[in-house]
Every structure is written in structure tokens, then in C-alpha cells.
Design a protein around this motif. Structure first.
Motif, mmCIF file in Angstrom:
data_model
loop_
_atom_site.group_PDB
_atom_site.id
_atom_site.type_symbol
_atom_site.label_atom_id
_atom_site.label_comp_id
_atom_site.label_asym_id
_atom_site.label_seq_id
_atom_site.Cartn_x
_atom_site.Cartn_y
_atom_site.Cartn_z
ATOM 1 N N SER A 37 5.085 11.152 96.810
ATOM 2 C CA SER A 37 4.300 12.387 96.851
ATOM 3 C C SER A 37 3.302 12.321 97.988
ATOM 4 O O SER A 37 2.809 11.242 98.335
ATOM 5 C CB SER A 37 3.521 12.599 95.549
ATOM 6 N N VAL A 38 2.981 13.487 98.522
ATOM 7 C CA VAL A 38 1.955 13.587 99.555
ATOM 8 C C VAL A 38 0.733 14.255 98.932
ATOM 9 O O VAL A 38 0.850 15.313 98.310
ATOM 10 C CB VAL A 38 2.453 14.400 100.768
ATOM 11 N N VAL A 39 -0.413 13.622 99.088
ATOM 12 C CA VAL A 39 -1.678 14.161 98.596
ATOM 13 C C VAL A 39 -2.696 14.067 99.716
ATOM 14 O O VAL A 39 -2.496 13.349 100.698
ATOM 15 C CB VAL A 39 -2.194 13.401 97.354
ATOM 16 N N THR A 40 -3.798 14.794 99.572
ATOM 17 C CA THR A 40 -4.880 14.674 100.549
ATOM 18 C C THR A 40 -5.902 13.664 100.044
ATOM 19 O O THR A 40 -5.996 13.387 98.847
ATOM 20 C CB THR A 40 -5.592 16.017 100.786
ATOM 21 N N MET A 41 -6.662 13.163 100.953
ATOM 22 C CA MET A 41 -7.737 12.259 100.560
ATOM 23 C C MET A 41 -8.759 12.997 99.702
ATOM 24 O O MET A 41 -9.405 12.388 98.860
ATOM 25 C CB MET A 41 -8.394 11.648 101.807
ATOM 26 N N ARG A 42 -8.884 14.296 99.880
ATOM 27 C CA ARG A 42 -9.777 15.083 99.025
ATOM 28 C C ARG A 42 -9.330 14.980 97.567
ATOM 29 O O ARG A 42 -10.157 14.780 96.671
ATOM 30 C CB ARG A 42 -9.788 16.545 99.466
ATOM 31 N N GLU A 43 -8.020 15.102 97.341
ATOM 32 C CA GLU A 43 -7.500 14.972 95.979
ATOM 33 C C GLU A 43 -7.796 13.579 95.420
ATOM 34 O O GLU A 43 -8.212 13.449 94.259
ATOM 35 C CB GLU A 43 -5.994 15.229 95.953
ATOM 36 N N LEU A 44 -7.565 12.568 96.230
ATOM 37 C CA LEU A 44 -7.828 11.201 95.774
ATOM 38 C C LEU A 44 -9.315 10.987 95.519
ATOM 39 O O LEU A 44 -9.698 10.340 94.544
ATOM 40 C CB LEU A 44 -7.297 10.190 96.785
ATOM 41 N N ARG A 45 -10.146 11.553 96.378
ATOM 42 C CA ARG A 45 -11.605 11.458 96.189
ATOM 43 C C ARG A 45 -12.005 12.071 94.854
ATOM 44 O O ARG A 45 -12.775 11.493 94.090
ATOM 45 C CB ARG A 45 -12.306 12.176 97.341
ATOM 46 N N ILE B 252 -10.121 12.628 92.156
ATOM 47 C CA ILE B 252 -9.620 11.815 91.043
ATOM 48 C C ILE B 252 -10.485 10.578 90.866
ATOM 49 O O ILE B 252 -10.772 10.157 89.742
ATOM 50 C CB ILE B 252 -8.138 11.437 91.277
ATOM 51 N N HIS B 253 -10.933 10.026 91.973
ATOM 52 C CA HIS B 253 -11.765 8.818 91.911
ATOM 53 C C HIS B 253 -13.169 9.132 91.384
ATOM 54 O O HIS B 253 -13.892 8.229 90.953
ATOM 55 C CB HIS B 253 -11.833 8.164 93.296
ATOM 56 N N GLY B 254 -13.557 10.402 91.437
ATOM 57 C CA GLY B 254 -14.837 10.808 90.862
ATOM 58 C C GLY B 254 -16.040 10.612 91.754
ATOM 59 O O GLY B 254 -17.139 10.359 91.270
ATOM 60 N N VAL B 255 -15.836 10.746 93.064
ATOM 61 C CA VAL B 255 -16.960 10.646 93.991
ATOM 62 C C VAL B 255 -17.071 11.942 94.784
ATOM 63 O O VAL B 255 -16.109 12.705 94.901
ATOM 64 C CB VAL B 255 -16.812 9.433 94.949
ATOM 65 N N SER B 256 -18.251 12.186 95.341
ATOM 66 C CA SER B 256 -18.454 13.432 96.078
ATOM 67 C C SER B 256 -18.120 13.316 97.562
ATOM 68 O O SER B 256 -17.891 14.328 98.220
ATOM 69 C CB SER B 256 -19.900 13.911 95.915
ATOM 70 N N ARG B 257 -18.098 12.097 98.054
ATOM 71 C CA ARG B 257 -17.707 11.900 99.462
ATOM 72 C C ARG B 257 -17.020 10.550 99.620
ATOM 73 O O ARG B 257 -17.171 9.660 98.784
ATOM 74 C CB ARG B 257 -18.879 12.044 100.427
ATOM 75 N N ILE B 258 -16.293 10.435 100.719
ATOM 76 C CA ILE B 258 -15.527 9.219 100.956
ATOM 77 C C ILE B 258 -16.342 8.297 101.858
ATOM 78 O O ILE B 258 -16.286 8.389 103.086
ATOM 79 C CB ILE B 258 -14.148 9.544 101.583
ATOM 80 N N PRO C 263 -7.457 6.682 105.019
ATOM 81 C CA PRO C 263 -8.466 7.252 105.906
ATOM 82 C C PRO C 263 -9.685 7.754 105.132
ATOM 83 O O PRO C 263 -9.618 7.959 103.921
ATOM 84 C CB PRO C 263 -7.723 8.409 106.575
ATOM 85 N N ARG C 264 -10.764 7.996 105.835
ATOM 86 C CA ARG C 264 -11.979 8.515 105.209
ATOM 87 C C ARG C 264 -12.050 10.031 105.284
ATOM 88 O O ARG C 264 -12.813 10.642 104.540
ATOM 89 C CB ARG C 264 -13.206 7.902 105.858
ATOM 90 N N SER C 265 -11.269 10.633 106.149
ATOM 91 C CA SER C 265 -11.290 12.093 106.281
ATOM 92 C C SER C 265 -10.654 12.740 105.058
ATOM 93 O O SER C 265 -9.510 12.452 104.710
ATOM 94 C CB SER C 265 -10.523 12.517 107.536
ATOM 95 N N GLN C 266 -11.383 13.633 104.407
ATOM 96 C CA GLN C 266 -10.885 14.247 103.190
ATOM 97 C C GLN C 266 -9.676 15.147 103.419
ATOM 98 O O GLN C 266 -8.930 15.428 102.487
ATOM 99 C CB GLN C 266 -11.984 15.018 102.478
ATOM 100 N N ASN C 267 -9.441 15.565 104.640
ATOM 101 C CA ASN C 267 -8.289 16.417 104.939
ATOM 102 C C ASN C 267 -7.040 15.633 105.319
ATOM 103 O O ASN C 267 -5.970 16.209 105.465
ATOM 104 C CB ASN C 267 -8.637 17.412 106.048
ATOM 105 N N SER C 268 -7.162 14.341 105.459
ATOM 106 C CA SER C 268 -6.019 13.515 105.854
ATOM 107 C C SER C 268 -5.041 13.354 104.696
ATOM 108 O O SER C 268 -5.448 13.204 103.548
ATOM 109 C CB SER C 268 -6.489 12.126 106.290
ATOM 110 N N PRO C 269 -3.745 13.365 105.018
ATOM 111 C CA PRO C 269 -2.750 13.150 103.963
ATOM 112 C C PRO C 269 -2.529 11.665 103.698
ATOM 113 O O PRO C 269 -2.772 10.819 104.558
ATOM 114 C CB PRO C 269 -1.481 13.774 104.548
ATOM 115 N N ALA C 270 -2.076 11.380 102.498
ATOM 116 C CA ALA C 270 -1.642 10.038 102.130
ATOM 117 C C ALA C 270 -0.349 10.195 101.353
ATOM 118 O O ALA C 270 -0.205 11.111 100.546
ATOM 119 C CB ALA C 270 -2.690 9.337 101.276
ATOM 120 N N ARG C 271 0.597 9.327 101.632
ATOM 121 C CA ARG C 271 1.863 9.344 100.903
ATOM 122 C C ARG C 271 1.818 8.254 99.851
ATOM 123 O O ARG C 271 1.557 7.098 100.171
ATOM 124 C CB ARG C 271 3.019 9.152 101.867
#
Length: 116
Positions: free
Chosen positions: A19-27, A29-35, A60-68
């Protein structure tokens, strides 16, 4: 959007193991307001504890970056490992992936993922 790591794992399973998700989604889920500087490593550890790997290998730290995300212990994980950490055993895995037309398509997808 998924609200927990387990729900995210369920999504990866439903998506065929990748699956492809954004770092924003992971952030979120992790329960933080910024990376912050430690958050990508913490997320990586939580993903691993839920049986998931990721590309890029350094999140990556950019919330718009994708992660697979992919499931550990699967043929996708084996192929990703074979590409990222070449070994004679990994070469055999990649040759096996190349033995069929369906596997050729999988190999093309893996190459695209690694290049992203």
C-alpha cells in the motif's frame, strides 16, 4: 484513513501486501502533530512491530511524501530485500521472480517502488 497500526496492516493485507500512504497518514496514526527528527524512526519501529516494512528505508519527514508499506515475511518483502541488499540468495529470489510473465510484472512493480 486508518486510525491504528493494526487497521493500517489490515489495509496493506487487503491491498495485496503493498500500500502507498503519505507520511501525514503515518503521523496521524502515530498520534503526533508534526514529524520531528525522531518520529520517522519511531514510526518505522511501530510498523515493524506490526509486521510491516517500508520504502524508502529511511522514512522522510515531509508530511506530503509517500511511503510504500509491505508485509514482512512475504514474497514482496523478499524481493524488496533482494533489491535493496544484494546477496547471492537475493539474486536467486530475483531470478525466480523473473521466471514467469506474472513475476515479470511483479519485478517491474518492485523496480518502480524502489525508484520512487
Amino acid at each position: 484513513m486508518d486510525s491504528s497500526y493494526q487497521e493500517l496492516r489490515d489495509k496493506v493485507e487487503t491491498d495485496g501486501g503493498l500500500s502507498v500512504v503519505t507520511m501525514r497518514e503515518l503521523r496521524d496514526i502515530h498520534g503526533v502533530s508534526r514529524i520531528g527528527s525522531r518520529v520517522p524512526g519511531e514510526i518505522s519501529e511501530k510498523l515493524a512491530s506490526h509486521g510491516m516494512g517500508h520504502i524508502p528505508t529511511k522514512l522522510p519527514r515531509s508530511q506530503n511524501s509517500p511511503a510504500r508499506l509491505y508485509l514482512l515475511g512475504t514474497s514482496i518483502a523478499d524481493a524488496v530485500s533482494a533489491v535493496l541488499d544484494p546477496t547471492p540468495q537475493g539474486d536467486a529470489i530475483l531470478r525466480g521472480v523473473g521466471d514467469s510473465e506474472a513475476r515479470q510484472d511483479q519485478l517491474r512493480q518492485i523496480r518502480e517502488i524502489v525508484r520512487a
